[in-house]
Design a protein around this motif. Structure first.
Motif, PDB file in Angstrom:
ATOM      1  N   GLY A  68      -6.174   1.603   0.667  1.00  0.00           N
ATOM      2  CA  GLY A  68      -6.019  -0.036   0.702  1.00  0.00           C
ATOM      3  C   GLY A  68      -6.811  -0.496   1.375  1.00  0.00           C
ATOM      4  N   THR A  78      -2.646   8.040   2.859  1.00  0.00           N
ATOM      5  CA  THR A  78      -3.017   6.694   2.890  1.00  0.00           C
ATOM      6  C   THR A  78      -4.392   6.351   3.714  1.00  0.00           C
ATOM      7  OG1 THR A  78      -0.908   6.121   2.218  1.00  0.00           O
ATOM      8  CG2 THR A  78      -2.611   4.496   2.726  1.00  0.00           C
ATOM      9  N   LYS A 101      -5.601  -2.053  -4.054  1.00  0.00           N
ATOM     10  CA  LYS A 101      -5.200  -0.763  -3.926  1.00  0.00           C
ATOM     11  C   LYS A 101      -5.988   0.255  -5.134  1.00  0.00           C
ATOM     12  CE  LYS A 101      -0.835  -0.185  -4.897  1.00  0.00           C
ATOM     13  NZ  LYS A 101       0.713   0.234  -4.866  1.00  0.00           N
ATOM     14  N   PHE A 132       0.954  -0.967   0.076  1.00  0.00           N
ATOM     15  CA  PHE A 132       0.067  -0.100   0.056  1.00  0.00           C
ATOM     16  C   PHE A 132       0.774   1.365   0.063  1.00  0.00           C
ATOM     17  CE2 PHE A 132      -3.239  -2.544   2.069  1.00  0.00           C
ATOM     18  CZ  PHE A 132      -4.070  -2.947   0.879  1.00  0.00           C
TER      19      PHE A 132
END
Length: 270
Positions: free
Chosen positions: A178, A144, A264, A66
């Motif tokens: 992710g 993220t 992803k 990720f």
């Protein structure tokens, strides 16, 4: 004097392997220092029960796939019992920012207790109740966003569209989403997604792409070909839940945890 010489040689010979061994230890320590994810996975603050599940959850490989790095702003959606928090908190503690975006409900107080138990490790974790994140996590500020085995709960509860939109809004342009979840074969009846805990890859792709994300790839890191995904009591038949109790326990332990997709996505860059 001649009798002493062999003993001296013997002592010298015994000492020789110590140098390569010390070098190996130094190399191992250097590798962990060079690989912050490996160091976080090896953190002494992790609980033994969680470490035992590394064989099924492959945290180092998953986080590397990720693209998580120590200086990022990272959100974990629904950390619940804190399995990944044990790794992400030390990984991001000094250079990054870690938000735990926990849905309100039965897990929220338990997660607060989990954080409070080890303040030296979790004092910088920013716990944010969901869906009350507005104003607590700036929109477009997250590098993220991760969620592990939670999308099936959204689908079963009918919250998937709103939750994926929230994910999109939180991420920076170019940011990564992710997802790891239990995988339902594409040939199975889609109705099973409402009851079994398993989802099709195509379902998650549809949800993410409908929210505006671009598909960025997949990995078989968390695959388990022994899982046939057709259990009467759903994914909870397998460990760690073992919903059948002692019935066929050895059989399910031999299968191991579920077959999981690792997907992803990326928020398009401006």
């Amino acid at each position: 004097m001649n009798r002493l010489a062999p003993m001296g040689l013997l002592l010298t010979g015994l000492a020789l392997p110590l140098a390569p061994l010390a070098a190996q230890h130094a190399e191992h320590g250097s590798h962990q220092a060079a690989d912050p994810i490996a160091a976080a996975v090896a953190a002494s603050s992790r609980t033994p029960a969680n470490i035992a599940r590394d064989a099924y959850r492959h945290p180092a490989e998953t986080l590397a796939f990720f693209g998580v790095t120590p200086g990022q702003t990272v959100v974990e959606y629904s950390p619940s019992g804190g399995w990944y928090t044990e790794i992400l908190a030390p990984l991001l503690r000094d250079k990054g920012t870690f938000y735990a975006l926990q849905p309100t409900g039965r897990y929220l107080d338990g997660y607060r207790t989990f954080l409070a138990a080890k303040p030296a490790v979790y004092d910088r974790v920013k716990l944010v109740p969901f869906p009350d994140q507005a104003g607590q996590i700036p929109a477009g500020s997250v590098d993220t966003l991760l969620t592990f085995r939670n999308v099936h709960n959204m689908v079963m509860g009918g919250t998937e569209t709103a939750t994926f939109k929230a994910f999109y809004d939180l991420l920076k342009p170019g940011g990564t989403l992710g997802i790891v979840d239990h995988r339902l074969p594409e040939s199975r009846d889609t109705a099973l997604e409402k009851t079994s805990g398993y989802l099709k890859v195509s379902t998650i792709r549809r949800l993410a792409e409908a929210a505006g994300f671009e598909y960025a790839g997949s990995s078989e890191i968390n695959a388990n070909p022994k899982d046939t995904a057709d259990w009467e009591k759903g994914v909870w038949t397998l460990p760690p839940t073992l919903r059948n109790g002692e019935t066929d326990r050895a059989k399910y332990l031999a299968i191991g945890e579920s077959d999981r997709m690792t997907l992803k996505f990326r928020k398009p860059a401006k």
